[in-house]
Scaffold this motif. Structure first.
Motif, PDB file in Angstrom:
ATOM      1  N   TYR A  20       0.942  -1.386   0.161  1.00  0.00           N
ATOM      2  CA  TYR A  20       0.270  -0.287   0.368  1.00  0.00           C
ATOM      3  C   TYR A  20       0.497   1.336  -0.015  1.00  0.00           C
ATOM      4  O   TYR A  20       0.538   2.125  -0.752  1.00  0.00           O
ATOM      5  CB  TYR A  20      -0.701   0.050   1.500  1.00  0.00           C
ATOM      6  N   ALA A  55       1.116   1.700 -16.844  1.00  0.00           N
ATOM      7  CA  ALA A  55       0.604   0.963 -15.833  1.00  0.00           C
ATOM      8  C   ALA A  55       0.125   0.117 -16.633  1.00  0.00           C
ATOM      9  O   ALA A  55      -0.580  -0.722 -16.109  1.00  0.00           O
ATOM     10  CB  ALA A  55      -0.725   2.425 -16.217  1.00  0.00           C
ATOM     11  N   SER A  56      -0.674  -0.852 -17.985  1.00  0.00           N
ATOM     12  CA  SER A  56      -0.683  -1.390 -18.418  1.00  0.00           C
ATOM     13  C   SER A  56       0.462  -2.909 -17.756  1.00  0.00           C
ATOM     14  O   SER A  56      -0.230  -4.339 -17.458  1.00  0.00           O
ATOM     15  CB  SER A  56      -1.067  -1.511 -20.185  1.00  0.00           C
ATOM     16  N   CYS A  82       0.112  -3.339 -14.292  1.00  0.00           N
ATOM     17  CA  CYS A  82      -0.927  -4.047 -13.890  1.00  0.00           C
ATOM     18  C   CYS A  82      -0.953  -5.434 -14.435  1.00  0.00           C
ATOM     19  O   CYS A  82      -1.415  -6.352 -13.554  1.00  0.00           O
ATOM     20  CB  CYS A  82      -2.183  -3.433 -14.819  1.00  0.00           C
ATOM     21  N   ILE A 132      -2.341 -12.873  -8.068  1.00  0.00           N
ATOM     22  CA  ILE A 132      -2.856 -13.740  -8.047  1.00  0.00           C
ATOM     23  C   ILE A 132      -2.572 -14.543  -8.429  1.00  0.00           C
ATOM     24  O   ILE A 132      -3.249 -15.720  -7.865  1.00  0.00           O
ATOM     25  CB  ILE A 132      -4.729 -12.882  -9.006  1.00  0.00           C
ATOM     26  N   ALA A 177      -7.899  -2.419 -15.981  1.00  0.00           N
ATOM     27  CA  ALA A 177      -8.071  -2.109 -14.248  1.00  0.00           C
ATOM     28  C   ALA A 177      -8.476  -3.017 -13.608  1.00  0.00           C
ATOM     29  O   ALA A 177      -8.882  -2.799 -12.137  1.00  0.00           O
ATOM     30  CB  ALA A 177      -9.041  -0.421 -14.835  1.00  0.00           C
ATOM     31  N   VAL A 178      -9.502  -4.198 -14.280  1.00  0.00           N
ATOM     32  CA  VAL A 178      -9.713  -5.136 -13.337  1.00  0.00           C
ATOM     33  C   VAL A 178      -9.039  -5.863 -13.347  1.00  0.00           C
ATOM     34  O   VAL A 178      -8.546  -6.174 -11.552  1.00  0.00           O
ATOM     35  CB  VAL A 178     -10.769  -6.064 -14.827  1.00  0.00           C
ATOM     36  N   ALA A 184      -6.767  -4.010 -10.266  1.00  0.00           N
ATOM     37  CA  ALA A 184      -7.884  -3.939  -9.044  1.00  0.00           C
ATOM     38  C   ALA A 184      -7.766  -5.033  -8.348  1.00  0.00           C
ATOM     39  O   ALA A 184      -8.014  -5.043  -7.288  1.00  0.00           O
ATOM     40  CB  ALA A 184      -9.711  -3.394  -9.516  1.00  0.00           C
ATOM     41  N   ALA A 185      -7.890  -6.161  -8.987  1.00  0.00           N
ATOM     42  CA  ALA A 185      -7.380  -7.869  -8.631  1.00  0.00           C
ATOM     43  C   ALA A 185      -6.257  -8.024  -7.736  1.00  0.00           C
ATOM     44  O   ALA A 185      -5.938  -8.693  -7.002  1.00  0.00           O
ATOM     45  CB  ALA A 185      -7.685  -8.968  -9.617  1.00  0.00           C
ATOM     46  N   PHE A 191      -4.683  -4.951  -6.862  1.00  0.00           N
ATOM     47  CA  PHE A 191      -4.527  -4.531  -5.565  1.00  0.00           C
ATOM     48  C   PHE A 191      -5.650  -5.441  -4.195  1.00  0.00           C
ATOM     49  O   PHE A 191      -4.941  -5.202  -3.078  1.00  0.00           O
ATOM     50  CB  PHE A 191      -5.109  -2.929  -5.942  1.00  0.00           C
ATOM     51  N   LEU A 192      -6.460  -5.651  -5.184  1.00  0.00           N
ATOM     52  CA  LEU A 192      -7.122  -6.337  -3.627  1.00  0.00           C
ATOM     53  C   LEU A 192      -5.761  -8.268  -2.818  1.00  0.00           C
ATOM     54  O   LEU A 192      -7.249  -8.157  -1.607  1.00  0.00           O
ATOM     55  CB  LEU A 192      -8.377  -7.338  -4.402  1.00  0.00           C
ATOM     56  N   SER A 193      -5.530  -8.286  -4.275  1.00  0.00           N
ATOM     57  CA  SER A 193      -4.869  -8.896  -3.740  1.00  0.00           C
ATOM     58  C   SER A 193      -3.307  -8.682  -2.258  1.00  0.00           C
ATOM     59  O   SER A 193      -2.819  -9.380  -1.722  1.00  0.00           O
ATOM     60  CB  SER A 193      -3.864 -10.045  -4.439  1.00  0.00           C
ATOM     61  N   GLY A 201      -3.577  -8.141   0.561  1.00  0.00           N
ATOM     62  CA  GLY A 201      -4.306  -7.849   1.234  1.00  0.00           C
ATOM     63  C   GLY A 201      -3.551  -8.547   2.813  1.00  0.00           C
ATOM     64  O   GLY A 201      -3.367  -8.774   4.225  1.00  0.00           O
ATOM     65  N   TRP A 205      -8.810   4.253 -17.876  1.00  0.00           N
ATOM     66  CA  TRP A 205      -8.125   3.076 -16.870  1.00  0.00           C
ATOM     67  C   TRP A 205      -8.416   3.495 -15.151  1.00  0.00           C
ATOM     68  O   TRP A 205      -9.034   2.528 -14.718  1.00  0.00           O
ATOM     69  CB  TRP A 205      -6.499   3.333 -16.729  1.00  0.00           C
ATOM     70  N   LEU A 263     -10.580   1.671 -12.482  1.00  0.00           N
ATOM     71  CA  LEU A 263     -10.172   1.358 -11.603  1.00  0.00           C
ATOM     72  C   LEU A 263     -10.477   1.434 -10.069  1.00  0.00           C
ATOM     73  O   LEU A 263     -10.323   0.600  -8.961  1.00  0.00           O
ATOM     74  CB  LEU A 263      -8.516   1.308 -11.279  1.00  0.00           C
ATOM     75  N   ILE A 267     -14.241   0.293  -9.649  1.00  0.00           N
ATOM     76  CA  ILE A 267     -14.347  -1.447 -10.088  1.00  0.00           C
ATOM     77  C   ILE A 267     -14.002  -1.426  -8.170  1.00  0.00           C
ATOM     78  O   ILE A 267     -14.895  -1.858  -7.054  1.00  0.00           O
ATOM     79  CB  ILE A 267     -13.046  -1.771 -10.457  1.00  0.00           C
ATOM     80  N   LEU A 279      -8.985  -3.827   5.345  1.00  0.00           N
ATOM     81  CA  LEU A 279      -9.099  -5.017   4.540  1.00  0.00           C
ATOM     82  C   LEU A 279     -10.381  -6.450   4.591  1.00  0.00           C
ATOM     83  O   LEU A 279     -10.808  -6.774   3.252  1.00  0.00           O
ATOM     84  CB  LEU A 279      -7.989  -6.495   5.627  1.00  0.00           C
ATOM     85  N   LEU A 322      -9.045  -9.329  -1.570  1.00  0.00           N
ATOM     86  CA  LEU A 322      -9.725 -10.907  -2.565  1.00  0.00           C
ATOM     87  C   LEU A 322     -10.500 -11.732  -1.518  1.00  0.00           C
ATOM     88  O   LEU A 322     -11.197 -11.645  -2.361  1.00  0.00           O
ATOM     89  CB  LEU A 322      -7.788 -11.069  -3.211  1.00  0.00           C
TER      90      LEU A 322
END
Lengths: 536, 401
Positions: A6, A194-195, A198, A206, A515-516, A519-520, A522-524, A526, B15, B19, B22, B181, B186
């Motif tokens: 982060y 950025a591409s 990502c 992931i 972006a998907v 985002a995935a 980024f969510l990982s 955690g 983008w 982002l 989402i 979190l 995820l």
């Protein structure tokens, strides 16, 4: 600082990009100094002491390089001594921080000495940095670099996207870019950068980290003395091969993307290595910048010197009539030595050394086969599908088996895994499956596994998905080939249908798709995890 | 056909916008579903009422749920408590309700004390029920150290003499981290989807507002694998633990059981005026036999005698109950390997008792009639504890109906 953290994504990167853009208005010097300062913060974040360790090394290398520049032409012998001194200094620096513990433990094992070091602070990315510094000195001595300043040299060593885990870069491919860069954040570069980032974040967070949750317990169990059964042992080896591929290539994609945001192209590091049809090809696709360094600065000079010596003595060299002695002296010896050093570079442990030597043996067999094949079947057609399939299968199995050694914490653990892969520890099936197969499993000597059946099935399913991606889909470099995602990477005439079909373009569809993925990724974050290659 | 291209600047904006959108949608969805009961979102039937993904996050989930329930009675212990004791049981007197099941998988005494502090900090706590896992040797008490994640999450920490409660300075940061979190990770997204899709899954765990995750998982496992497999798996795990304990006891034959952690919990309850019931839980004869076979029966007896010594009969606020002896409940025969239909009444495996047995246990502790199941131990009657705990495998076999 980790790319997948982060603090990096939400604070460091935006601040560095904005600062770079703003300082760029005051000229190139200001922008490049800003990059150096940001890189120092990046490097110091984990442990500020890192900067105190690496800064003197940079200054000493710079001083040696300046001296080399002055004496190279008028006093070549002194220049050689200076170069040797510089290389020895860097090797000693690396040796102390990375290998002191290992060497004392080897001395302990071999001679029974009792002087065991207990802790040495390992500066981050020291292996990568050391190789770059040595290459720089050799290039200055060889006259390939003639102009440089302390600022340029510091930027070359410290540029944060490649600082801790490569790709290993050369001064002569980096500094012209910095000197030509507009020192502004350009939309074209940001879009490509950025591409790439990502893609990398998704691969790391992931793909790699998910398979790690299945693989790590298998290695931990084997390290604890367990003898894994057939399927578990293969899952451990295959799963880790995919984990490290997606981990390291994901990291490299992130590094390429970050550098590109500043208008800089880094050299490529991975090119779908698991599709290689020979072990020689594998090393031309896996950690390319390391192979390039080892070839240019160790293998080639050694092989060339030995070839010259044999020629001077009128002995046969590698060619149409290669003799066994020439093969051993000019191919086997330099290959094994280079790969031994490669293994040692990867880690201070017996298993890394053995991994390197094992790959050296694979390479020698591959080279020997090529020479033998030419001699036995000079008119045989190359590239037939049975030959390609056999080459792919053999290479893949060799790489996967060797990876178990790379990941295992000890050689004994690797031997237990190899025993399992060979079927020596028996075969088990999850009880839920076993119970539905009737008397067949028992007749085949297969036992039920009472624990973790669902997890085992998930792990195999995930492994199959990763394998399909690694072997079937175009890689990041293929997708962005039209935009030179890595230094010198251009669209290939023979690119497959899928690669042509999926070519990246600055389109809304790609923006949303990436972006998907981002985002995935980024969510990982955690569940924080470290890059595997940070330890090397 | 390749998608139409747009200027690079617009690409970057699309983008970044996509982002952020989402991530915002994911955070909103996770907060609404609230798979770990962290946000306190309303439980809507068919959508998120059953917290089927909360079991692996029960340490976090129960810490926040207990703040909402503000229980009068808290149940503490390992998965035995989580599964086997029903906080909504009609056996609980009105004066002891609401009851919160704070049982956590693998809960040790350090965590039990932390959970007790958290429950006490909510302001209404009057009773605590602590179910102990038998200490058969080698269980090193958790070393003192910096607060772990569970302790950082608590409303309070101890200060002064170790029983006084003061606000926990680490709480705010940990709470923010948990919220972040639980909204943007995820794992949370996966569990939110699982929660919504699995509302009708009869085999899923379900963290109730009162804390218990229930027996659904065990019922589904029993139906899928049969009791023989569940017992075999637990027997194997217990054998490993008991072998390690036996080695430790052999190496330390004179070491007395360490009861300091239990004593600290008793002291805490006394200091805060809480009524404490300590329970030595029932275990299936499989485990009793294994304990005896590993030569640990004496150690088990010494541990129980040590516990009894902490509880004088004159102290009405602290009770010790022993349900670990032989008897008809614990000798329920196991179905054969290929039987996936017969359901056991009292045990899921050698360690985990069913709610039906938990119900009997609660009724006994809460003043029900003595039917031979369970006995109260005190410092004055620990001779009885010695006799009961020293039971041999043959005794168990004889006690079978």
């Amino acid at each position: 600082m980790l790319f997948n953290s982060y603090v990096f994504l939400l604070a460091f990167l935006p601040a560095t990009l904005i600062g770079f853009h703003l300082t760029g208005r005051f000229g190139r010097d200001a922008a490049l100094l800003w990059l150096i300062a940001a890189s120092l913060v990046f490097y110091a974040w984990w442990r500020p002491l890192n900067v105190l360790l690496i800064a003197p090394s940079i200054l000493i290398n710079y001083a040696i390089a300046r001296a080399l520049l002055r004496v190279a032409a008028p006093r070549p012998r002194l220049a050689r001594v200076l170069l040797l001194g510089g290389i020895l200094f860097n090797i000693a620096f690396l040796g102390y921080f990375k290998y002191a513990l290992f060497l004392t433990s080897v001395a302990h094992d071999v001679f029974g000495t009792n002087r065991l070091l207990t802790a040495v602070v390992l500066p981050l990315g020291i292996s990568f940095i050391t190789f770059q510094k040595i290459a720089f000195l050799v290039d200055v001595h060889g006259g390939r670099i003639s102009r440089f300043s302390l600022r340029d040299y510091a930027l070359f060593v410290l540029f944060f996207p490649q600082l801790v885990a490569g790709p290993i870069v050369h001064y002569r491919e980096m500094m012209p870019q910095f000197h030509a860069a507009p020192c502004r954040c350009r939309a074209e570069d940001l879009a490509v950068g950025a591409s790439l980032f990502c893609f990398g974040l998704f691969k790391k967070g992931i793909l790699a980290d998910q398979i790690a949750t299945y693989v790590s317990p298998l290695y931990a169990a084997a390290a604890g003395g367990a003898h894994p059964a057939l399927l578990d042992a293969w899952l451990a080896a295959l799963g880790f091969t995919l984990q490290i591929y997606f981990d390291f290539s994901g990291y490299t994609d992130m590094a390429l993307g970050l550098a590109r945001c500043f208008g800089i192209r880094l050299p490529m590091n991975f090119n779908s290595p698991l599709r290689a049809t020979s072990i020689i090809e594998f090393w031309l696709r896996w950690h390319v910048s390391l192979t390039r360094f080892l070839t240019a600065y160790i293998y080639n000079p050694l092989s060339l010197a030995l070839t010259r010596r044999r020629l001077a003595r009128g002995k046969a060299v590698i060619g149409r009539r290669t003799t066994p002695a020439a093969f051993v002296t000019l191919l086997l010896f330099p290959t094994l030595l280079t790969m031994f050093l490669s293994g040692l570079w990867h880690g201070a442990g017996y298993q890394y050394v053995l991994w390197g030597v094992l790959h050296g043996v694979f390479l020698c067999i591959n080279h020997g086969w090529r020479l033998l094949r030419t001699r036995l079947w000079p008119k045989a057609r190359r590239g037939t599908w049975p030959g390609t399939a056999a080459g792919f299968t053999l290479t893949f199995l060799a790489v996967v088996a060797a990876m178990a050694l790379f990941r295992a914490p000890t050689v004994g653990t690797a031997l237990r895994l190899w025993g399992g892969m060979a079927g020596l520890n028996g075969t088990t099936l999850p009880e839920a499956i076993y119970a539905h197969l009737g008397p067949l499993p028992a007749a085949l000597g297969i036992l039920p596994d009472w624990s973790g059946g669902a997890q085992s099935l998930e792990a195999w399913a995930w492994t199959a998905v990763l394998l399909a991606i690694a072997l079937g889909l175009p890689n990041t470099l293929h997708l962005l080939a039209a935009h030179e995602p890595a230094l010198g990477v251009k669209p290939q005439a023979g690119a497959g249908w899928l690669a042509r079909r999926l070519q990246w373009t600055p389109s809304a569809a790609w923006a949303v798709g990436l972006a998907v993925l981002g985002a995935a990724g980024f969510l990982s974050l955690g569940r924080l995890s470290e890059f595997l290659y940070w330890q090397f | 056909m390749a998608p139409p291209t747009i200027p690079a600047r617009r690409f970057c904006l699309v983008w970044l916008g996509a982002l952020l959108a989402i991530l915002a949608v994911v955070a909103g969805f996770d907060a609404a579903v609230d798979p770990y009961a962290v946000f306190g979102a309303p439980r809507l039937a068919g959508f998120n009422a059953r917290k089927i993904a909360a079991a692996p996050q029960q340490r976090m989930a129960k810490t926040y749920e207990v703040e909402r329930i503000r229980p009068v009675t808290v149940l503490l212990g390992s998965s035995r408590v989580d599964i086997g004791l029903d906080p909504a049981s009609p056996a609980w007197p009105v004066a002891m309700r609401p009851v919160f099941n704070y049982g956590l998988d693998g809960m040790g005494l350090r965590q039990a004390r932390a959970a007790l502090m958290q429950a006490a900090a909510t302001g209404r706590l009057r009773n605590a029920v602590l179910v102990l896992d038998p200490d058969l040797g080698g269980d090193a008490p958790a070393p003192p150290g910096p607060p772990d994640e569970t302790e950082r999450r608590l409303l309070v920490r101890t200060g002064g003499d170790g029983t006084a409660l003061v606000p926990n300075p680490a709480r705010r940061r940990q709470h923010l981290s948990d919220l972040f979190l639980s909204a943007l990770s995820l794992g949370a997204l996966r569990d939110s989807v699982r929660t919504v899709l699995g509302q009708d899954d009869p085999g899923a765990a379900d963290l109730s507002p009162a804390g218990a995750t229930g027996e659904n998982r065990f019922r589904a496992w029993a139906a899928a694998s049969g009791y023989h497999a569940m017992f075999a798996q637990k027997d194997a795990a217990n054998a490993e633990k008991l072998a390690a304990a036996a080695r430790w006891v052999a190496a330390h034959p004179d070491a007395a059981p360490d009861l300091g952690a239990v004593a600290r919990i008793i002291a805490f309850c006394r200091a805060h005026g809480l009524r404490l019931v300590i329970i030595i839980p029932p275990v299936h004869e499989h485990l009793l036999n294994q304990i005896a076979a590993h030569g640990l029966a004496d150690r088990f007896a010494r541990w129980k005698a040590g516990l009894a010594a902490l509880v004088p009969a004159s102290d009405a606020a602290v009770q010790l109950w022993d349900f670990s002896g032989a008897g008809p409940y614990v000798s329920e025969p196991m179905p054969p390997p290929d039987d996936r239909h017969t359901m056991l009444r009292w045990f899921w495996d050698p360690t985990h008792f069913t709610r039906a047995l938990g119900e009997r246990l609660l009724r006994r502790v809460l003043g029900g009639p003595a039917d031979g199941f369970g006995a109260r131990l005190t410092a004055e009657v620990n001779t009885k504890a010695d006799t009961r705990a020293g039971g041999k495998p043959q005794d168990v076999a004889r006690a079978q109906p």
